[in-house]
Design a protein around this motif. Structure first.
Motif, mmCIF file in Angstrom:
data_model
loop_
_atom_site.group_PDB
_atom_site.id
_atom_site.type_symbol
_atom_site.label_atom_id
_atom_site.label_comp_id
_atom_site.label_asym_id
_atom_site.label_seq_id
_atom_site.Cartn_x
_atom_site.Cartn_y
_atom_site.Cartn_z
ATOM 1 N N MET A 212 13.473 18.452 -10.068
ATOM 2 C CA MET A 212 12.470 18.572 -9.034
ATOM 3 C C MET A 212 12.748 17.524 -7.885
ATOM 4 N N GLY A 213 13.865 16.612 -8.358
ATOM 5 C CA GLY A 213 14.269 15.404 -7.356
ATOM 6 C C GLY A 213 14.291 15.678 -5.987
ATOM 7 N N PRO A 214 14.882 16.849 -5.228
ATOM 8 C CA PRO A 214 14.913 16.749 -3.874
ATOM 9 C C PRO A 214 13.445 17.098 -3.427
ATOM 10 N N GLY A 215 12.696 17.898 -3.889
ATOM 11 C CA GLY A 215 11.365 18.098 -3.645
ATOM 12 C C GLY A 215 10.530 16.960 -3.724
ATOM 13 N N LEU A 216 10.771 16.016 -4.734
ATOM 14 C CA LEU A 216 9.849 14.729 -4.995
ATOM 15 C C LEU A 216 10.322 13.710 -3.680
ATOM 16 N N TYR B 21 3.820 20.351 -11.981
ATOM 17 C CA TYR B 21 4.632 20.685 -13.109
ATOM 18 C C TYR B 21 3.794 21.544 -13.832
ATOM 19 N N ALA B 22 2.836 20.997 -14.429
ATOM 20 C CA ALA B 22 1.790 21.542 -15.301
ATOM 21 C C ALA B 22 0.902 22.792 -14.844
ATOM 22 N N LEU B 23 0.829 22.678 -13.525
ATOM 23 C CA LEU B 23 0.197 24.141 -12.848
ATOM 24 C C LEU B 23 1.223 25.334 -12.829
ATOM 25 N N ALA B 24 2.663 24.661 -12.786
ATOM 26 C CA ALA B 24 3.444 25.779 -12.713
ATOM 27 C C ALA B 24 3.944 26.557 -13.968
ATOM 28 N N LYS B 25 3.951 25.516 -14.821
ATOM 29 C CA LYS B 25 4.798 25.791 -16.071
ATOM 30 C C LYS B 25 3.791 26.082 -17.367
ATOM 31 N N TYR B 26 2.574 25.895 -17.239
ATOM 32 C CA TYR B 26 1.717 25.986 -18.265
ATOM 33 C C TYR B 26 0.685 26.988 -18.245
ATOM 34 N N TYR C 188 0.694 -1.228 0.134
ATOM 35 C CA TYR C 188 -0.237 -0.036 0.070
ATOM 36 C C TYR C 188 1.045 1.295 -0.028
ATOM 37 N N ALA C 189 1.804 1.229 0.796
ATOM 38 C CA ALA C 189 2.684 2.508 1.180
ATOM 39 C C ALA C 189 3.621 2.712 -0.109
ATOM 40 N N GLY C 190 4.226 1.740 -0.571
ATOM 41 C CA GLY C 190 5.088 1.609 -1.415
ATOM 42 C C GLY C 190 4.516 2.060 -3.001
ATOM 43 N N PHE C 191 3.763 1.274 -3.336
ATOM 44 C CA PHE C 191 3.041 1.390 -4.749
ATOM 45 C C PHE C 191 2.323 2.698 -4.738
ATOM 46 N N GLY C 192 1.504 2.976 -3.625
ATOM 47 C CA GLY C 192 0.914 4.295 -3.553
ATOM 48 C C GLY C 192 1.741 5.435 -3.321
ATOM 49 N N ALA C 193 2.643 5.489 -2.587
ATOM 50 C CA ALA C 193 3.609 6.481 -2.720
ATOM 51 C C ALA C 193 4.455 6.885 -4.103
ATOM 52 N N ILE C 194 4.918 6.011 -4.650
ATOM 53 C CA ILE C 194 5.385 6.085 -5.918
ATOM 54 C C ILE C 194 4.552 6.769 -6.838
ATOM 55 N N VAL C 195 3.397 6.006 -6.996
ATOM 56 C CA VAL C 195 2.398 6.704 -8.067
ATOM 57 C C VAL C 195 2.080 8.137 -7.639
ATOM 58 N N SER C 196 1.561 8.065 -6.534
ATOM 59 C CA SER C 196 1.277 9.556 -5.961
ATOM 60 C C SER C 196 2.430 10.684 -6.246
ATOM 61 N N THR C 197 3.510 10.288 -5.898
ATOM 62 C CA THR C 197 4.628 11.069 -6.185
ATOM 63 C C THR C 197 4.733 11.562 -7.738
ATOM 64 N N TYR C 198 4.419 10.606 -8.479
ATOM 65 C CA TYR C 198 4.599 10.969 -10.047
ATOM 66 C C TYR C 198 3.292 11.572 -10.436
ATOM 67 N N VAL C 199 2.405 11.233 -9.992
ATOM 68 C CA VAL C 199 1.183 12.020 -10.257
ATOM 69 C C VAL C 199 1.172 13.645 -9.833
ATOM 70 N N SER C 200 1.623 13.830 -8.596
ATOM 71 C CA SER C 200 2.284 14.837 -7.996
ATOM 72 C C SER C 200 3.064 15.928 -8.947
ATOM 73 N N LEU D 173 2.728 20.770 -3.089
ATOM 74 C CA LEU D 173 4.283 20.782 -2.913
ATOM 75 C C LEU D 173 5.114 20.836 -4.163
ATOM 76 N N ALA D 174 4.639 20.082 -5.061
ATOM 77 C CA ALA D 174 5.203 19.959 -6.311
ATOM 78 C C ALA D 174 5.135 21.117 -7.162
ATOM 79 N N ARG D 175 3.878 21.920 -7.083
ATOM 80 C CA ARG D 175 3.798 23.002 -7.840
ATOM 81 C C ARG D 175 4.815 24.345 -7.316
ATOM 82 N N ILE D 176 4.803 24.224 -6.223
ATOM 83 C CA ILE D 176 5.675 25.267 -5.349
ATOM 84 C C ILE D 176 7.192 24.968 -5.689
ATOM 85 N N TYR D 177 7.716 23.616 -5.934
ATOM 86 C CA TYR D 177 9.033 23.297 -6.096
ATOM 87 C C TYR D 177 9.203 23.373 -7.665
ATOM 88 N N ALA D 178 8.484 23.025 -8.564
ATOM 89 C CA ALA D 178 8.621 23.114 -9.868
ATOM 90 C C ALA D 178 8.828 24.581 -10.219
#
Length: 275
Positions: A187-191, A90-95, A73-85, A151-156
């Protein structure tokens, strides 16, 4: 000097408040059922290994099934959630697109909504498609994290220079290529921070799997240990299993934190500078 002493004292009190329960769990897990309530609270004993063996033998290793479920739950959920975030932030910050500010405001409202409030609606929706009491009933609601996207939007916005994106577009790079090969490394450190937040949140989540699951072989550690704790009212020996299980459950979190902390960066622009 008085201000420094006062600040240090406050920090020490905060550290004591956070670490004292952990110290109690470590010491209590070394006691057997007869010693748990009859000896001094912080007096250690020698039954830690016996408790681990007894916990392992409980219902043919059901506890380790709970541990594996939690890791899934935590591993798969966190990986996919991080990618989606990362992709959403990135889209909200740069488009620039119509309704961008409205989407961001709705996102902020989602950050303020506690997860327990939406757990019942999520259960009803998943029940209509027959996904309750399955792994997907716990995984799907946790794949999108409003706070992670925020958080991803702010960091991107801070770590990915727009000039680099425009240069890549000038060279003919496609948008997904720019995101995966240029923006994502910056964005690695923020991710890493987003991944840790989401991993810990899913690992410690109780209410969602408690509502979604009925089969104890699908339980995560939180729900499984809660069931053992309820049995302790009629069978006090279960208390030692619960405490030992709680101790073992925090070890993966400590290891993950120690492994990933070296990837953190204080400076938000560190990723862009290194690129």
């Amino acid at each position: 000097m008085p201000l420094a002493i006062g600040s240090t004292a406050v920090l020490l009190l905060g550290a004591l408040y956070c670490l004292l329960p952990v110290a109690w769990v470590v010491i209590a897990s070394t006691k057997d059922a007869s010693e748990l309530f009859s000896t001094f609270t912080f007096a250690p004993s020698t039954h830690l290994w016996d408790n681990i063996v007894e916990l392992t033998n409980y219902r043919d290793g059901l506890y380790w099934r709970w541990m594996a479920n939690t890791a899934l739950y935590a591993g798969f959920g966190a990986i996919v959630s991080t990618y989606v975030s990362a992709l959403s932030g990135y889209a909200l910050a740069k488009y620039v697109f119509p309704g961008k500010n409205v989407v961001f405001r709705v996102l902020l409202m989602g950050v303020l909504v506690p997860g327990v409030i939406v757990a019942i609606p999520q259960y009803l929706l998943l029940a209509q498609v027959g996904l309750t009491n399955t792994y997907w009933s716990v995984l799907l609601p946790q794949l999108i994290s409003p706070y992670g996207i925020y958080l991803a939007r702010i960091y991107a916005a801070a770590a990915v220079p727009t000039d680099i994106i425009e240069s890549a577009r000038t060279e003919g790079a496609r948008e997904l290529y720019i995101f995966h090969r240029i923006a994502l490394p910056m964005m690695g450190p923020g991710l890493v921070t987003i991944f840790l937040f989401q991993f810990v949140a899913v690992w410690n989540n109780f209410m969602l799997p408690y509502i979604m699951l009925g089969n104890d072989e699908l339980f995560p550690i939180t729900v499984g240990l809660s069931g053992l704790l309820n049995q302790g009212a009629s069978l006090p020996a279960m208390y030692t299993l619960v405490i030992t299980g709680a101790l073992l459950s925090i070890i993966p979190l400590i290891v993950l934190f120690l492994v990933l902390q070296r990837y953190w960066r204080v400076d938000l622009a560190a990723g862009a500078v290194k690129a």
